[in-house]
Motif scaffolding. Sequence first.
Motif, PDB file in Angstrom:
ATOM      1  N   LEU A 292       0.803  -1.225   0.000  1.00  0.00           N
ATOM      2  CA  LEU A 292       0.000   0.000   0.000  1.00  0.00           C
ATOM      3  C   LEU A 292       0.836   1.275   0.000  1.00  0.00           C
ATOM      4  O   LEU A 292       1.921   1.311   0.586  1.00  0.00           O
ATOM      5  N   PRO A 293       0.296   2.350  -0.605  1.00  0.00           N
ATOM      6  CA  PRO A 293       0.896   3.676  -0.476  1.00  0.00           C
ATOM      7  C   PRO A 293       0.266   4.428   0.696  1.00  0.00           C
ATOM      8  O   PRO A 293      -0.604   3.899   1.396  1.00  0.00           O
ATOM      9  N   TRP A 294       0.676   5.689   0.854  1.00  0.00           N
ATOM     10  CA  TRP A 294       0.240   6.489   1.990  1.00  0.00           C
ATOM     11  C   TRP A 294      -0.941   7.406   1.673  1.00  0.00           C
ATOM     12  O   TRP A 294      -1.540   7.982   2.577  1.00  0.00           O
ATOM     13  N   ASN A 295      -1.288   7.585   0.394  1.00  0.00           N
ATOM     14  CA  ASN A 295      -2.206   8.682   0.072  1.00  0.00           C
ATOM     15  C   ASN A 295      -3.660   8.403   0.436  1.00  0.00           C
ATOM     16  O   ASN A 295      -4.411   9.334   0.720  1.00  0.00           O
ATOM     17  N   ALA A 296      -4.088   7.142   0.422  1.00  0.00           N
ATOM     18  CA  ALA A 296      -5.453   6.793   0.834  1.00  0.00           C
ATOM     19  C   ALA A 296      -5.403   5.446   1.546  1.00  0.00           C
ATOM     20  O   ALA A 296      -5.891   4.442   1.034  1.00  0.00           O
ATOM     21  N   PRO A 297      -4.795   5.398   2.719  1.00  0.00           N
ATOM     22  CA  PRO A 297      -4.462   4.115   3.344  1.00  0.00           C
ATOM     23  C   PRO A 297      -5.653   3.264   3.749  1.00  0.00           C
ATOM     24  O   PRO A 297      -5.517   2.039   3.851  1.00  0.00           O
ATOM     25  N   VAL A 298      -6.823   3.876   3.977  1.00  0.00           N
ATOM     26  CA  VAL A 298      -7.995   3.086   4.353  1.00  0.00           C
ATOM     27  C   VAL A 298      -8.644   2.483   3.109  1.00  0.00           C
ATOM     28  O   VAL A 298      -8.814   1.264   3.003  1.00  0.00           O
ATOM     29  N   THR A 299      -9.000   3.325   2.166  1.00  0.00           N
ATOM     30  CA  THR A 299      -9.653   2.840   0.951  1.00  0.00           C
ATOM     31  C   THR A 299      -8.787   1.837   0.205  1.00  0.00           C
ATOM     32  O   THR A 299      -9.267   0.785  -0.243  1.00  0.00           O
ATOM     33  N   LEU A 300      -7.508   2.156   0.056  1.00  0.00           N
ATOM     34  CA  LEU A 300      -6.645   1.308  -0.748  1.00  0.00           C
ATOM     35  C   LEU A 300      -6.338  -0.020  -0.054  1.00  0.00           C
ATOM     36  O   LEU A 300      -6.064  -1.016  -0.724  1.00  0.00           O
ATOM     37  N   LEU A 301      -6.392  -0.029   1.270  1.00  0.00           N
ATOM     38  CA  LEU A 301      -6.290  -1.294   1.990  1.00  0.00           C
ATOM     39  C   LEU A 301      -7.546  -2.129   1.780  1.00  0.00           C
ATOM     40  O   LEU A 301      -7.481  -3.287   1.345  1.00  0.00           O
ATOM     41  N   VAL A 302      -8.693  -1.543   2.064  1.00  0.00           N
ATOM     42  CA  VAL A 302      -9.936  -2.314   2.090  1.00  0.00           C
ATOM     43  C   VAL A 302     -10.326  -2.803   0.699  1.00  0.00           C
ATOM     44  O   VAL A 302     -10.867  -3.900   0.552  1.00  0.00           O
TER      45      VAL A 302
ATOM     46  N   CYS B  65      -8.969 -16.113   0.768  1.00  0.00           N
ATOM     47  CA  CYS B  65      -7.513 -16.039   0.847  1.00  0.00           C
ATOM     48  C   CYS B  65      -7.070 -15.636   2.253  1.00  0.00           C
ATOM     49  O   CYS B  65      -7.851 -15.121   3.054  1.00  0.00           O
ATOM     50  N   THR B  66      -5.794 -15.831   2.532  1.00  0.00           N
ATOM     51  CA  THR B  66      -5.147 -15.230   3.691  1.00  0.00           C
ATOM     52  C   THR B  66      -4.192 -14.160   3.173  1.00  0.00           C
ATOM     53  O   THR B  66      -3.792 -14.190   2.005  1.00  0.00           O
ATOM     54  N   VAL B  67      -3.833 -13.192   4.020  1.00  0.00           N
ATOM     55  CA  VAL B  67      -3.138 -12.019   3.500  1.00  0.00           C
ATOM     56  C   VAL B  67      -1.958 -11.600   4.375  1.00  0.00           C
ATOM     57  O   VAL B  67      -1.942 -11.829   5.584  1.00  0.00           O
ATOM     58  N   VAL B  68      -0.996 -10.973   3.702  1.00  0.00           N
ATOM     59  CA  VAL B  68       0.094 -10.251   4.355  1.00  0.00           C
ATOM     60  C   VAL B  68       0.072  -8.843   3.789  1.00  0.00           C
ATOM     61  O   VAL B  68       0.182  -8.647   2.577  1.00  0.00           O
ATOM     62  N   ILE B  69      -0.079  -7.865   4.659  1.00  0.00           N
ATOM     63  CA  ILE B  69      -0.194  -6.464   4.257  1.00  0.00           C
ATOM     64  C   ILE B  69       1.122  -5.756   4.524  1.00  0.00           C
ATOM     65  O   ILE B  69       1.741  -5.963   5.568  1.00  0.00           O
ATOM     66  N   LYS B  70       1.558  -4.938   3.581  1.00  0.00           N
ATOM     67  CA  LYS B  70       2.725  -4.077   3.793  1.00  0.00           C
ATOM     68  C   LYS B  70       2.251  -2.640   3.648  1.00  0.00           C
ATOM     69  O   LYS B  70       2.171  -2.095   2.565  1.00  0.00           O
ATOM     70  N   PRO B  71       1.866  -1.988   4.775  1.00  0.00           N
ATOM     71  CA  PRO B  71       1.378  -0.612   4.701  1.00  0.00           C
ATOM     72  C   PRO B  71       2.517   0.382   4.558  1.00  0.00           C
ATOM     73  O   PRO B  71       3.681   0.065   4.836  1.00  0.00           O
ATOM     74  N   ALA B  72       2.194   1.575   4.139  1.00  0.00           N
ATOM     75  CA  ALA B  72       3.176   2.657   4.117  1.00  0.00           C
ATOM     76  C   ALA B  72       3.499   3.050   5.552  1.00  0.00           C
ATOM     77  O   ALA B  72       2.596   3.182   6.388  1.00  0.00           O
ATOM     78  N   CYS B  73       4.771   3.259   5.837  1.00  0.00           N
ATOM     79  CA  CYS B  73       5.164   3.556   7.215  1.00  0.00           C
ATOM     80  C   CYS B  73       4.586   4.891   7.692  1.00  0.00           C
ATOM     81  O   CYS B  73       4.312   5.060   8.878  1.00  0.00           O
ATOM     82  N   GLN B  74       4.379   5.843   6.764  1.00  0.00           N
ATOM     83  CA  GLN B  74       3.869   7.161   7.164  1.00  0.00           C
ATOM     84  C   GLN B  74       2.490   7.070   7.805  1.00  0.00           C
ATOM     85  O   GLN B  74       2.153   7.842   8.704  1.00  0.00           O
ATOM     86  N   THR B  75       1.671   6.144   7.319  1.00  0.00           N
ATOM     87  CA  THR B  75       0.284   6.054   7.786  1.00  0.00           C
ATOM     88  C   THR B  75      -0.012   4.696   8.421  1.00  0.00           C
ATOM     89  O   THR B  75      -1.159   4.268   8.484  1.00  0.00           O
ATOM     90  N   ALA B  76       1.023   4.030   8.922  1.00  0.00           N
ATOM     91  CA  ALA B  76       0.840   2.678   9.466  1.00  0.00           C
ATOM     92  C   ALA B  76      -0.073   2.655  10.686  1.00  0.00           C
ATOM     93  O   ALA B  76      -0.790   1.671  10.909  1.00  0.00           O
ATOM     94  N   VAL B  77      -0.070   3.718  11.485  1.00  0.00           N
ATOM     95  CA  VAL B  77      -0.965   3.761  12.648  1.00  0.00           C
ATOM     96  C   VAL B  77      -2.417   3.667  12.198  1.00  0.00           C
ATOM     97  O   VAL B  77      -3.239   2.967  12.811  1.00  0.00           O
ATOM     98  N   VAL B  78      -2.758   4.352  11.113  1.00  0.00           N
ATOM     99  CA  VAL B  78      -4.123   4.284  10.577  1.00  0.00           C
ATOM    100  C   VAL B  78      -4.448   2.865  10.142  1.00  0.00           C
ATOM    101  O   VAL B  78      -5.526   2.333  10.446  1.00  0.00           O
ATOM    102  N   ASN B  79      -3.540   2.228   9.415  1.00  0.00           N
ATOM    103  CA  ASN B  79      -3.781   0.858   8.978  1.00  0.00           C
ATOM    104  C   ASN B  79      -3.944  -0.092  10.159  1.00  0.00           C
ATOM    105  O   ASN B  79      -4.805  -0.981  10.141  1.00  0.00           O
ATOM    106  N   ASN B  80      -3.155   0.096  11.213  1.00  0.00           N
ATOM    107  CA  ASN B  80      -3.313  -0.726  12.421  1.00  0.00           C
ATOM    108  C   ASN B  80      -4.700  -0.559  13.018  1.00  0.00           C
ATOM    109  O   ASN B  80      -5.335  -1.542  13.422  1.00  0.00           O
ATOM    110  N   MET B  81      -5.171   0.671  13.087  1.00  0.00           N
ATOM    111  CA  MET B  81      -6.484   0.921  13.673  1.00  0.00           C
ATOM    112  C   MET B  81      -7.592   0.266  12.857  1.00  0.00           C
ATOM    113  O   MET B  81      -8.569  -0.247  13.420  1.00  0.00           O
ATOM    114  N   VAL B  82      -7.448   0.282  11.543  1.00  0.00           N
ATOM    115  CA  VAL B  82      -8.442  -0.383  10.693  1.00  0.00           C
ATOM    116  C   VAL B  82      -8.416  -1.889  10.942  1.00  0.00           C
ATOM    117  O   VAL B  82      -9.467  -2.523  11.115  1.00  0.00           O
ATOM    118  N   LEU B  83      -7.223  -2.472  11.000  1.00  0.00           N
ATOM    119  CA  LEU B  83      -7.117  -3.919  11.199  1.00  0.00           C
ATOM    120  C   LEU B  83      -7.618  -4.339  12.575  1.00  0.00           C
ATOM    121  O   LEU B  83      -8.135  -5.452  12.743  1.00  0.00           O
TER     122      LEU B  83
END
Length: 482
Positions: free
Chosen positions: A149-159, A170-188
């Motif tokens: 994932l990139p940082w510009n839309a971390p919620v939409t682009l993840l989901v 499937c099972t997944v491994v996510i590699k979020p952008a470090c700039q917005t990783a806190v947001v991705n953690n909160m979504v997960l």
Amino acid sequence: MQTAKQLIDGRWLTHVSGGERIGQAINPATGDVAALFCDGTAAEAEAAVAAALRAFDNTAWKRSPRLRAEVLLDFAAKLDARKEEIADWLVTLNGKLRREALGEIGAGISELRYYAGLARNLFGRVLEVEPGCYSSLDREAAGVCAIILPWNAPVTLLVRSLAPALAAGCTVVIKPACQTAVVNNMVLECMTGDTRVPAGVINSVIESGADVSRYLCESPDIDVISFTGSSAVGKLIAQNTAPTLKRLSLELGGKAPAVVFADADMDKTVAGLVAGGMVMAGQQCTAITRVLVEDAAYDAVAQKLVAALKAVKVGPGNDPASQMGCLIDVRNRDRINALMDTAQATQRVLLRGNVPGGALARGAFIEPSLVEVQDLSSDFIQKELFGPLLVIERFSNEDEAVTRANATRFGLAASVWSSDMKKSRRIAARLRSGTVWSNSHNRLFAEAETGGFRDSGYGRLHGAEGLNDFLQTKHFYFETNS
């Protein structure tokens, strides 16, 4: 201070071994440290992939469509309940407007609900090829998927990748952008507390470099990679995954043209151009970057567009009066500012956006710019600039409009602005873009597929086709007459 952690095999970890590394996430509006993240390595990636593979091979997840549907619906409900909190962090770490953050989270909620419905409708087919001889074509989960994932839309682009991957089993491994990783953690977190989900179904590894991404590309245990980002990185991923023949879904760069005809409603069109070009300060792959205007309307559109862009109020994303937020960091702000220095030396600049002074000077703020360019070989037309910088061009007829619009290697999105719907449809059919809007821009829905042509990638996201990259077809043959 919030610290984003790795999610591996159902546990939130800092690292799987010693030598822990902690990185800083900066608030781009202030330049201050806003959060921390655990900076992962290939060791964390290896552990995450192993966990995902175990979950795929040894649990009933891939054979439980009703459970997956219920999990996705509950995921959506929990994300909805936390949207205000997550939006605050998205504004802090990304710099976008709060209304943009809430819109992004709302899109993610819609996506989860949509794929929850599709999870229970993964039908194959059966045919009798000759008397008593049958072929069963079964749709099965593709395996372990990596989502980068990139940082510009971390919620939409993840989901939009995670929801169809999970719906497919499937099972997944996510590699979020470090700039917005806190947001991705909160979504997960909205899903990881669900005890019905086996450990290892969802994993996430954060990094500031490229070792994790490289491992995901090279690992033979990864079956699918869904990547959103630049065309240059997408091509590297394609090269690095070739030895293991992974399935790829790549949504890459864009250079979206807006084709404006003289019969368009000019006031509504200019408002649409500003909204479509300045969304997330121009840091969106589908954002308008080129405005192509018919000769008869060129001067009027240019004049109105200058006035409208000049009126855009640049400011912090949490200020309700702000109409455009900042870029992701000062480095990118300075990059856009340097591009405008080049434009002033080589092109006709209709509006020069400056770095604001005062309280905004510490942040990554820059005002919108408009540059007139006719040379199709210019970098201002050929390269993705990713910022609040619009190029305006003129054309004399439909053929020239199409030629100019198709003159780059990008083909992600475009729009046509005209009161003549037959003309709009005619032009859209000739544009080499995965999405073409009429008298609007950036209208994206969970139900409607999007994706690119040429250097803008391949595969489709959203819609029923969004499942295809995460499913495979198995042919089972059997006979009943023997």
